[in-house]
Each structure stands twice: as C-alpha cells, then as structure tokens.
Design a protein around this motif. Structure first.
Motif, short mmCIF file in Angstrom:
data_model
loop_
_atom_site.label_atom_id
_atom_site.label_comp_id
_atom_site.label_asym_id
_atom_site.label_seq_id
_atom_site.Cartn_x
_atom_site.Cartn_y
_atom_site.Cartn_z
N MET A 50 0.83 -1.21 0.00
CA MET A 50 0.00 0.00 0.00
C MET A 50 0.86 1.26 0.00
SD MET A 50 -3.09 -0.67 -0.41
CE MET A 50 -3.79 0.91 -0.06
N ASP A 51 2.04 1.20 0.64
CA ASP A 51 2.95 2.35 0.61
C ASP A 51 3.43 2.61 -0.81
OD1 ASP A 51 2.74 2.90 3.28
OD2 ASP A 51 4.55 1.79 3.85
N ILE A 53 1.79 1.98 -3.52
CA ILE A 53 0.66 2.55 -4.26
C ILE A 53 0.47 4.00 -3.89
CG2 ILE A 53 -1.84 2.43 -4.58
CD1 ILE A 53 -1.56 -0.63 -4.25
N ARG A 54 0.59 4.33 -2.60
CA ARG A 54 0.40 5.71 -2.14
C ARG A 54 1.48 6.65 -2.63
NH1 ARG A 54 0.26 4.11 3.39
NH2 ARG A 54 -1.37 2.58 3.40
N MET A 55 2.66 6.11 -3.02
CA MET A 55 3.74 6.95 -3.51
C MET A 55 3.53 7.40 -4.95
SD MET A 55 7.34 5.66 -1.99
CE MET A 55 7.11 3.91 -1.81
N GLN A 56 2.56 6.83 -5.65
CA GLN A 56 2.30 7.20 -7.04
C GLN A 56 1.75 8.62 -7.08
OE1 GLN A 56 3.12 5.32 -9.69
NE2 GLN A 56 3.99 3.90 -8.21
N THR A 57 2.17 9.38 -8.08
CA THR A 57 1.76 10.77 -8.22
C THR A 57 0.26 10.89 -8.41
OG1 THR A 57 3.87 11.19 -9.29
CG2 THR A 57 2.18 12.87 -9.55
N VAL A 59 -2.12 8.94 -7.38
CA VAL A 59 -2.85 8.67 -6.13
C VAL A 59 -2.82 9.91 -5.25
CG1 VAL A 59 -2.91 7.25 -4.05
CG2 VAL A 59 -2.41 6.20 -6.26
N GLY A 60 -1.67 10.55 -5.17
CA GLY A 60 -1.57 11.79 -4.38
C GLY A 60 -2.47 12.88 -4.93
N GLU A 63 -6.08 12.01 -4.03
CA GLU A 63 -6.34 12.26 -2.61
C GLU A 63 -6.49 13.75 -2.34
OE1 GLU A 63 -3.15 10.45 -0.47
OE2 GLU A 63 -3.94 8.42 -0.70
N SER A 64 -5.65 14.56 -2.98
CA SER A 64 -5.75 16.01 -2.80
C SER A 64 -7.04 16.55 -3.41
CB SER A 64 -4.54 16.71 -3.43
OG SER A 64 -3.37 16.31 -2.78
#
Length: 96
Positions: A50-51, A53-57, A59-60, A63-64
């Motif tokens: 999951m970390d 996956i969360r590091m992908q641009t 995804v960020g 989320e924003s």
C-alpha cells in the motif's frame, strides 16, 4: 575555490601554503555536507504494498482532489482545455 588556491600557489611559490589552502578547502566542503545531512529526517523502510501505491503521483493527486473542490475544478478545466486544444489541432491538420 580551486582557482583561488592555484592562483595563491602561483603567487607565493610555496608548496606548503598551497597544501594548506587545499586542505582548508576540503575541510570546508566536508563541514558543509555534514551540516546539510544533520537536519534531514531518517527514512523509514517499509515493505507494505500500500505504501508503494500511495507513492504514485496520481494517487496523491486524487487524494488532494478529494479534499479540495478548487483543485478538482482546476484539474477538470485543465483536462477540458488540453482536450479542446488537441481537438483544434486535429481539425486544423485535417483542413489542410
């Protein structure tokens, strides 16, 4: 800094003074690098998928966008403008 040390050596003709200048240059560089690394936080290593996956641009960005209505509107408008621009280029290329 090297140019100053070499010029200093050529002007003084003293090998000891040249070595002193070069040593002080090296010590100044090592002090600068140590100062830069002192305040950096330590990175935690993780093997959690999951970390990764969360590091992908993307995804960020999503989320924003979920937190900000303004960002969502700006992203939608940017997609529309880019799409319209490429559609315009496609039509102009076909018209020739």
């Amino acid at each position: 800094m090297e140019i100053i040390a070499i010029d200093f050596y050529l002007m003084s003709n003293s090998y000891e003074q040249f070595l002193w200048a070069m040593e002080s240059k090296v010590s100044n560089q090592s002090n600068k690098t140590n100062h830069k690394t002192e305040n950096k936080p330590k990175l935690k290593e993780s093997n959690d998928p999951m970390d990764l996956i969360r590091m992908q641009t993307e995804v960020g960005l999503f989320e924003s966008m979920a937190q900000s209505k303004t960002l969502t509107i700006i992203v939608i408008l940017a997609i529309m403008f880019f799409g319209g621009f490429f559609f315009f280029l496609y039509k102009m290329a076909g018209a020739a």
